[in-house]
Design a protein around this motif. Sequence first.
Motif, PDB file in Angstrom:
ATOM      1  N   SER A   1      58.193  33.130  41.673  1.00  0.00           N
ATOM      2  CA  SER A   1      57.471  32.351  42.681  1.00  0.00           C
ATOM      3  C   SER A   1      55.988  32.241  42.392  1.00  0.00           C
ATOM      4  N   GLY A   2      55.548  32.784  41.271  1.00  0.00           N
ATOM      5  CA  GLY A   2      54.139  32.700  40.936  1.00  0.00           C
ATOM      6  C   GLY A   2      53.365  33.918  41.413  1.00  0.00           C
ATOM      7  N   LEU A   3      52.332  34.244  40.698  1.00  0.00           N
ATOM      8  CA  LEU A   3      51.518  35.402  41.045  1.00  0.00           C
ATOM      9  C   LEU A   3      50.524  35.026  42.136  1.00  0.00           C
ATOM     10  N   ARG A   4      50.508  35.763  43.206  1.00  0.00           N
ATOM     11  CA  ARG A   4      49.570  35.522  44.300  1.00  0.00           C
ATOM     12  C   ARG A   4      48.295  36.316  44.023  1.00  0.00           C
ATOM     13  N   TRP A   5      47.339  35.661  43.411  1.00  0.00           N
ATOM     14  CA  TRP A   5      46.138  36.348  42.940  1.00  0.00           C
ATOM     15  C   TRP A   5      45.364  37.018  44.066  1.00  0.00           C
ATOM     16  N   ASN A   6      45.237  36.361  45.190  1.00  0.00           N
ATOM     17  CA  ASN A   6      44.471  36.949  46.284  1.00  0.00           C
ATOM     18  C   ASN A   6      45.093  38.240  46.802  1.00  0.00           C
ATOM     19  N   ALA A   7      46.388  38.401  46.555  1.00  0.00           N
ATOM     20  CA  ALA A   7      47.079  39.594  47.033  1.00  0.00           C
ATOM     21  C   ALA A   7      46.919  40.779  46.083  1.00  0.00           C
ATOM     22  N   VAL A   8      46.636  40.500  44.822  1.00  0.00           N
ATOM     23  CA  VAL A   8      46.567  41.593  43.845  1.00  0.00           C
ATOM     24  C   VAL A   8      45.139  41.961  43.431  1.00  0.00           C
ATOM     25  N   LEU A   9      44.188  41.056  43.660  1.00  0.00           N
ATOM     26  CA  LEU A   9      42.817  41.334  43.244  1.00  0.00           C
ATOM     27  C   LEU A   9      42.052  42.095  44.323  1.00  0.00           C
ATOM     28  N   GLU A  10      40.963  42.709  43.912  1.00  0.00           N
ATOM     29  CA  GLU A  10      40.130  43.464  44.842  1.00  0.00           C
ATOM     30  C   GLU A  10      39.590  42.528  45.927  1.00  0.00           C
ATOM     31  N   ARG A  11      39.527  43.023  47.128  1.00  0.00           N
ATOM     32  CA  ARG A  11      39.051  42.219  48.247  1.00  0.00           C
ATOM     33  C   ARG A  11      37.628  41.720  47.984  1.00  0.00           C
ATOM     34  N   GLY A  12      37.403  40.446  48.229  1.00  0.00           N
ATOM     35  CA  GLY A  12      36.083  39.877  47.984  1.00  0.00           C
ATOM     36  C   GLY A  12      36.011  39.101  46.686  1.00  0.00           C
ATOM     37  N   THR A  13      37.053  39.215  45.850  1.00  0.00           N
ATOM     38  CA  THR A  13      37.073  38.459  44.601  1.00  0.00           C
ATOM     39  C   THR A  13      37.414  36.997  44.896  1.00  0.00           C
ATOM     40  N   ARG A  14      36.628  36.098  44.388  1.00  0.00           N
ATOM     41  CA  ARG A  14      36.799  34.673  44.675  1.00  0.00           C
ATOM     42  C   ARG A  14      37.583  33.991  43.556  1.00  0.00           C
ATOM     43  N   VAL A  15      38.782  33.516  43.876  1.00  0.00           N
ATOM     44  CA  VAL A  15      39.609  32.809  42.901  1.00  0.00           C
ATOM     45  C   VAL A  15      39.201  31.341  42.903  1.00  0.00           C
ATOM     46  N   VAL A  16      38.612  30.898  41.817  1.00  0.00           N
ATOM     47  CA  VAL A  16      38.147  29.516  41.703  1.00  0.00           C
ATOM     48  C   VAL A  16      39.304  28.578  41.382  1.00  0.00           C
ATOM     49  N   ARG A  17      40.158  29.012  40.466  1.00  0.00           N
ATOM     50  CA  ARG A  17      41.267  28.153  40.024  1.00  0.00           C
ATOM     51  C   ARG A  17      42.340  29.033  39.394  1.00  0.00           C
ATOM     52  N   SER A  18      43.596  28.673  39.570  1.00  0.00           N
ATOM     53  CA  SER A  18      44.685  29.412  38.941  1.00  0.00           C
ATOM     54  C   SER A  18      45.731  28.433  38.426  1.00  0.00           C
ATOM     55  N   VAL A  19      46.462  28.852  37.402  1.00  0.00           N
ATOM     56  CA  VAL A  19      47.454  27.957  36.798  1.00  0.00           C
ATOM     57  C   VAL A  19      48.526  28.781  36.096  1.00  0.00           C
ATOM     58  N   PHE A  20      49.732  28.227  36.025  1.00  0.00           N
ATOM     59  CA  PHE A  20      50.807  28.839  35.245  1.00  0.00           C
ATOM     60  C   PHE A  20      51.047  27.971  34.021  1.00  0.00           C
ATOM     61  N   LEU A  21      51.099  28.599  32.846  1.00  0.00           N
ATOM     62  CA  LEU A  21      51.353  27.867  31.613  1.00  0.00           C
ATOM     63  C   LEU A  21      52.672  28.344  30.998  1.00  0.00           C
ATOM     64  N   PRO A  22      53.584  27.441  30.673  1.00  0.00           N
ATOM     65  CA  PRO A  22      54.871  27.808  30.074  1.00  0.00           C
ATOM     66  C   PRO A  22      54.731  28.087  28.582  1.00  0.00           C
ATOM     67  N   VAL A  23      53.874  29.011  28.238  1.00  0.00           N
ATOM     68  CA  VAL A  23      53.640  29.378  26.843  1.00  0.00           C
ATOM     69  C   VAL A  23      54.196  30.779  26.620  1.00  0.00           C
TER      70      VAL A  23
END
Length: 228
Positions: free
Chosen positions: A155-177
């Motif tokens: 289902s994709g990695l939920r970055w906001n759930a795994v990163l330290e609180r206060g970290t700002r996710v600008v952009r995220s993407v999944f690549l089939p590589v």
Amino acid sequence: MKLVWSPETASKAYIDTVKSCESFKESSVAELLSALAAGWNAKLIVEAWSYGGPIATSIGLAVAARHTCGRHVCVVPDERSRLAYVKGMNESAGISATEVIVREAEEAMAELVGVDFLVVDYKRKDFVRVLRFAKVSNNGAVLVCKNACQGNNISGLRWNAVLERGTRVVRSVFLPVGQGLEMAHVGSKVKGEKNLKNSPTRSRWIKHIDQRSGEEHVFRGKFRAEVD
């Protein structure tokens, strides 16, 4: 501050990684990550390696560090992993200058302040802890989770759930590589309330798309401009 892309450096690292990984059947991940790390001029490249994993990505990151005059540090959980990693690097590419830290995830990442580029193997049991305790650079950082198609991660990695609180996710993407790459560009941590309190208030139109229904919602919101 923002990350600045250098296509020339990225190209050089890519070509050198292709040459260094000629003996590997599948080195597309190594080439891509090497180009990205070099292109973003990463000065501190950190890799959380998984015991028994391929060494091609490590070679690519070492090549990138050479082009940026930066550090390539590998974090492993135990001495067995360290010995296997060092042996693999020496036998595959003759690279012995890579720094290796043998620590638990929290302790290891605490020593590495200002990470510009981080690669974590999803196969590591503590991959979430590595991401959560990462001390990213004030210029922003690129975080990568490889082998993202392993296990039940569909289902994709939920970055906001795994990163330290206060970290700002600008952009995220999944690549089939390779076996899948989950990537995120994070900015510096959100500034404290003290800095935002006296900053001017502005407004803008904000568009939000409901992921379930597909409905598009547009509303006008107010925000405070960050003050350095």
